[in-house]
Scaffold this motif. Structure first.
Motif, PDB file in Angstrom:
ATOM      1  N   ASP A  32      30.798  14.579  10.685  1.00 31.45           N
ATOM      2  CA  ASP A  32      30.934  14.030  11.830  1.00 31.45           C
ATOM      3  C   ASP A  32      32.356  12.988  11.839  1.00 31.45           C
ATOM      4  N   GLY A  33      33.028  13.202  11.184  1.00 27.26           N
ATOM      5  CA  GLY A  33      34.500  12.523  10.898  1.00 27.26           C
ATOM      6  C   GLY A  33      35.394  13.281  11.689  1.00 27.26           C
ATOM      7  N   THR A  34      36.594  12.780  11.816  1.00 28.08           N
ATOM      8  CA  THR A  34      37.698  13.513  12.602  1.00 28.08           C
ATOM      9  C   THR A  34      38.807  13.980  11.910  1.00 28.08           C
ATOM     10  N   ASP A  35      38.928  13.256  10.626  1.00 21.25           N
ATOM     11  CA  ASP A  35      39.942  13.630  10.004  1.00 21.25           C
ATOM     12  C   ASP A  35      39.496  14.762   8.552  1.00 21.25           C
ATOM     13  N   THR A  36      40.629  15.448   8.551  1.00 20.89           N
ATOM     14  CA  THR A  36      40.547  16.664   7.432  1.00 20.89           C
ATOM     15  C   THR A  36      40.314  15.913   6.115  1.00 20.89           C
ATOM     16  N   PRO A  37      39.717  16.337   5.118  1.00 18.09           N
ATOM     17  CA  PRO A  37      39.775  15.887   3.734  1.00 18.09           C
ATOM     18  C   PRO A  37      41.234  15.367   3.507  1.00 18.09           C
ATOM     19  N   LYS A  38      42.248  16.336   3.397  1.00 12.92           N
ATOM     20  CA  LYS A  38      43.307  15.817   3.319  1.00 12.92           C
ATOM     21  C   LYS A  38      44.054  14.813   3.765  1.00 12.92           C
ATOM     22  N   ARG A  39      43.822  14.516   5.043  1.00 13.99           N
ATOM     23  CA  ARG A  39      44.350  13.293   5.979  1.00 13.99           C
ATOM     24  C   ARG A  39      43.575  12.101   5.430  1.00 13.99           C
ATOM     25  N   LEU A  40      42.202  12.321   5.061  1.00 17.91           N
ATOM     26  CA  LEU A  40      41.370  10.946   4.364  1.00 17.91           C
ATOM     27  C   LEU A  40      42.194  10.724   3.288  1.00 17.91           C
ATOM     28  N   VAL A  41      42.816  11.441   2.288  1.00 17.24           N
ATOM     29  CA  VAL A  41      43.390  11.008   0.920  1.00 17.24           C
ATOM     30  C   VAL A  41      44.638  10.713   1.367  1.00 17.24           C
ATOM     31  N   GLN A  42      45.233  10.981   2.260  1.00 20.38           N
ATOM     32  CA  GLN A  42      46.763  10.519   2.742  1.00 20.38           C
ATOM     33  C   GLN A  42      46.408   9.090   3.249  1.00 20.38           C
ATOM     34  N   LYS A  43      45.535   8.762   4.201  1.00 21.83           N
ATOM     35  CA  LYS A  43      45.385   7.556   4.671  1.00 21.83           C
ATOM     36  C   LYS A  43      45.022   6.564   3.624  1.00 21.83           C
ATOM     37  N   ALA A  44      44.274   7.007   2.641  1.00 22.89           N
ATOM     38  CA  ALA A  44      43.778   6.185   1.516  1.00 22.89           C
ATOM     39  C   ALA A  44      44.962   5.743   0.703  1.00 22.89           C
ATOM     40  N   TYR A  45      45.913   6.638   0.450  1.00 21.57           N
ATOM     41  CA  TYR A  45      47.151   6.365  -0.160  1.00 21.57           C
ATOM     42  C   TYR A  45      47.984   5.318   0.481  1.00 21.57           C
ATOM     43  N   LYS A  46      48.122   5.441   1.887  1.00 20.63           N
ATOM     44  CA  LYS A  46      48.955   4.598   2.781  1.00 20.63           C
ATOM     45  C   LYS A  46      48.040   3.087   2.679  1.00 20.63           C
ATOM     46  N   LYS A  47      46.808   3.058   2.434  1.00 25.03           N
ATOM     47  CA  LYS A  47      46.060   1.859   2.502  1.00 25.03           C
ATOM     48  C   LYS A  47      46.158   1.125   0.984  1.00 25.03           C
ATOM     49  N   GLY A  48      46.583   2.094   0.088  1.00 25.81           N
ATOM     50  CA  GLY A  48      46.778   1.633  -1.460  1.00 25.81           C
ATOM     51  C   GLY A  48      45.350   1.483  -2.041  1.00 25.81           C
ATOM     52  N   LEU A  49      44.480   2.523  -1.469  1.00 26.71           N
ATOM     53  CA  LEU A  49      43.260   2.277  -2.192  1.00 26.71           C
ATOM     54  C   LEU A  49      43.235   2.935  -3.452  1.00 26.71           C
ATOM     55  N   LYS A  50      42.383   2.604  -4.488  1.00 32.25           N
ATOM     56  CA  LYS A  50      42.674   2.980  -5.889  1.00 32.25           C
ATOM     57  C   LYS A  50      41.618   4.133  -6.052  1.00 32.25           C
ATOM     58  N   THR A  51      40.480   4.109  -5.327  1.00 39.65           N
ATOM     59  CA  THR A  51      39.472   5.224  -5.611  1.00 39.65           C
ATOM     60  C   THR A  51      38.838   5.373  -4.289  1.00 39.65           C
ATOM     61  N   ILE A  52      38.587   6.498  -4.043  1.00 33.68           N
ATOM     62  CA  ILE A  52      37.724   7.186  -2.565  1.00 33.68           C
ATOM     63  C   ILE A  52      36.731   8.112  -3.050  1.00 33.68           C
ATOM     64  N   ALA A  53      35.654   8.030  -2.354  1.00 27.68           N
ATOM     65  CA  ALA A  53      34.754   9.238  -2.227  1.00 27.68           C
ATOM     66  C   ALA A  53      34.498   9.610  -0.746  1.00 27.68           C
ATOM     67  N   ILE A  54      34.463  11.031  -0.716  1.00 31.33           N
ATOM     68  CA  ILE A  54      34.082  11.606   0.483  1.00 31.33           C
ATOM     69  C   ILE A  54      32.542  11.803   0.764  1.00 31.33           C
ATOM     70  N   ARG A 110      39.455  16.700  -3.304  1.00 37.15           N
ATOM     71  CA  ARG A 110      39.966  16.634  -4.837  1.00 37.15           C
ATOM     72  C   ARG A 110      41.093  17.049  -5.007  1.00 37.15           C
ATOM     73  N   ASN A 111      41.555  18.214  -4.575  1.00 37.11           N
ATOM     74  CA  ASN A 111      43.073  18.546  -4.635  1.00 37.11           C
ATOM     75  C   ASN A 111      44.114  17.523  -4.024  1.00 37.11           C
ATOM     76  N   GLU A 112      43.871  17.205  -2.876  1.00 34.01           N
ATOM     77  CA  GLU A 112      44.834  16.169  -2.367  1.00 34.01           C
ATOM     78  C   GLU A 112      44.824  14.951  -3.340  1.00 34.01           C
ATOM     79  N   ALA A 113      43.727  14.376  -3.821  1.00 35.44           N
ATOM     80  CA  ALA A 113      43.600  13.211  -4.527  1.00 35.44           C
ATOM     81  C   ALA A 113      44.567  13.235  -5.512  1.00 35.44           C
ATOM     82  N   ILE A 114      44.529  14.379  -6.223  1.00 39.39           N
ATOM     83  CA  ILE A 114      45.384  14.666  -7.552  1.00 39.39           C
ATOM     84  C   ILE A 114      46.891  14.673  -7.074  1.00 39.39           C
ATOM     85  N   GLU A 115      47.423  14.887  -5.960  1.00 41.34           N
ATOM     86  CA  GLU A 115      48.582  14.923  -5.593  1.00 41.34           C
ATOM     87  C   GLU A 115      49.116  13.528  -5.386  1.00 41.34           C
ATOM     88  N   TYR A 116      48.200  12.833  -5.015  1.00 43.73           N
ATOM     89  CA  TYR A 116      48.390  11.450  -4.654  1.00 43.73           C
ATOM     90  C   TYR A 116      47.882  10.172  -5.660  1.00 43.73           C
TER      91      TYR A 116
END
Ligand code: AMP
Ligand code: MN
Ligand code: MN
Ligand code: MN
Length: 299
Positions: free
Chosen positions: A19-41, A54-60
């Motif tokens: 029930d979120g509105t972001d794709t998993p890729k978008r979540l990772v991209q947002k986490a990157y912009k916020k400077g987060l070290k670790t995330i879990a979906i 997971r794949n997007e997190a590797i990229e970032y």
């Protein structure tokens, strides 16, 4: 542009697969912009967004912990997160299949009732509202109702027909706390009690409840959370210490579905220390082979 990582993390967020509105890729991209070290979906009853995340997190270059959030049957809201930093989260599929079967029995009842009530929609109308085409919840039914013009908002759809006690409400079959906790352990994951403050229990009752859950194999408690009030985090950390549970934390970010909750910072003050992720990653999980009994109870 280069964004510097800070020492904070967010271990609780939802993608469009629940029930979120972001794709998993978008979540990772947002986490990157916020400077987060670790995330879990941690989608509700669903792991369909994990691979993309997971794949997007590797990229970032963000540490990624695969997760899931289950609801358990209890007199109050009880949600249990499962984290799979080391094992294979797909091992939790037997649990998800039980819940999917329950939904497949419930959704046609809701839709039939809606048709009787003068809100003619079909399962196909509902399915197109879900990113994965499955894991259909009342949210997707509400979206279909809005799409058809029978209500102006999701809120109104819940208020008129879908909410608890309303004419098209049907109770959802869920698993017991023991089944959820044992199921996660059996699958090689780390079970964590989500947002204890939402359980609305006195300090004493909460302590006793968490102690009972620990008896079933609970390994952590979400002590850092967006909705915690002044002293909640301190009290919850005391419970964690006394019961030898891993303190964890997250925002419960849902994108536009909970617009006041920001990833990483919740309502503004949330700061989840990175040691929480270290403790989850370092936790010694069950040897699945040794706990075959639990699944026979579930499946
Ligand atoms: P279900 O698991 O099918 O009972 O649906 C639960 C989902 O419906 C939640 O995750 C929310 O996204 C949504 N939901 C439940 N109650 C409400 C409400 N009163 N207003 C808006 N959305 C709701
Ligand atoms: Mn949710
Ligand atoms: Mn929850
Ligand atoms: Mn959640």
């Amino acid at each position: 542009m280069f964004f510097r990582k800070n020492k904070y993390i967010d271990l609780h967020m939802h993608s469009c697969y629940s029930d979120g509105t972001d794709t998993p890729k978008r979540l990772v991209q947002k986490a990157y912009k916020k400077g987060l070290k670790t995330i879990a979906i941690t989608d509700h009853d669903c792991i369909s967004g994990i691979e993309e995340g997971r794949n997007e997190a590797i990229e970032y270059d963000i540490d990624f912990i695969p997760g899931v959030e289950f609801s358990a049957k209890y007199k109050k809201t009880m949600h249990i997160l499962g984290y799979f930093p080391n094992g294979d989260i797909e091992n939790v599929n037997p649990l998800i299949d039980v819940l999917r079967k329950n939904r497949e029995e419930r959704n046609p009842k809701i839709i039939k009732k809606l048709c009787e009530l003068g809100y003619p929609i079909t399962m196909d109308d509902v399915r197109v509202q879900s990113s994965s085409g499955d894991n259909i919840s009342r949210l997707h039914i509400a979206r279909a109702i809005v799409d058809k013009g029978y209500a102006v908002s999701i809120r109104e759809a819940f208020h008129r027909v879908l909410g608890e006690g309303k004419p098209a409400y049907f109770e959802k079959e869920t698993l017991s706390p023991q089944q959820v906790i044992c199921g996660i352990r059996h699958a090689g994951g780390v079970p964590v009690l989500a947002h204890p403050v939402l359980m609305d229990l006195s300090e004493n009752a909460l302590f006793n409840c968490v102690r009972e859950l620990k008896g079933y194999g609970l390994m952590g408690i979400e002590t850092y959370y967006s909705e915690n009030k002044a002293n909640d985090t301190k009290f919850l950390n005391t419970i964690a210490t006394e019961l030898d549970l891993i303190p964890t934390g997250g925002s419960d970010y849902h994108g536009r579905n909970k617009a006041n909750i920001k990833m990483g910072s919740g309502k503004g003050n949330l700061k989840v220390p990175s040691k929480c992720a270290d403790l989850i990653i370092g936790a010694e999980v069950y040897d699945a082979e040794k706990s075959i009994d639990y699944v026979t109870e579930i499946v």
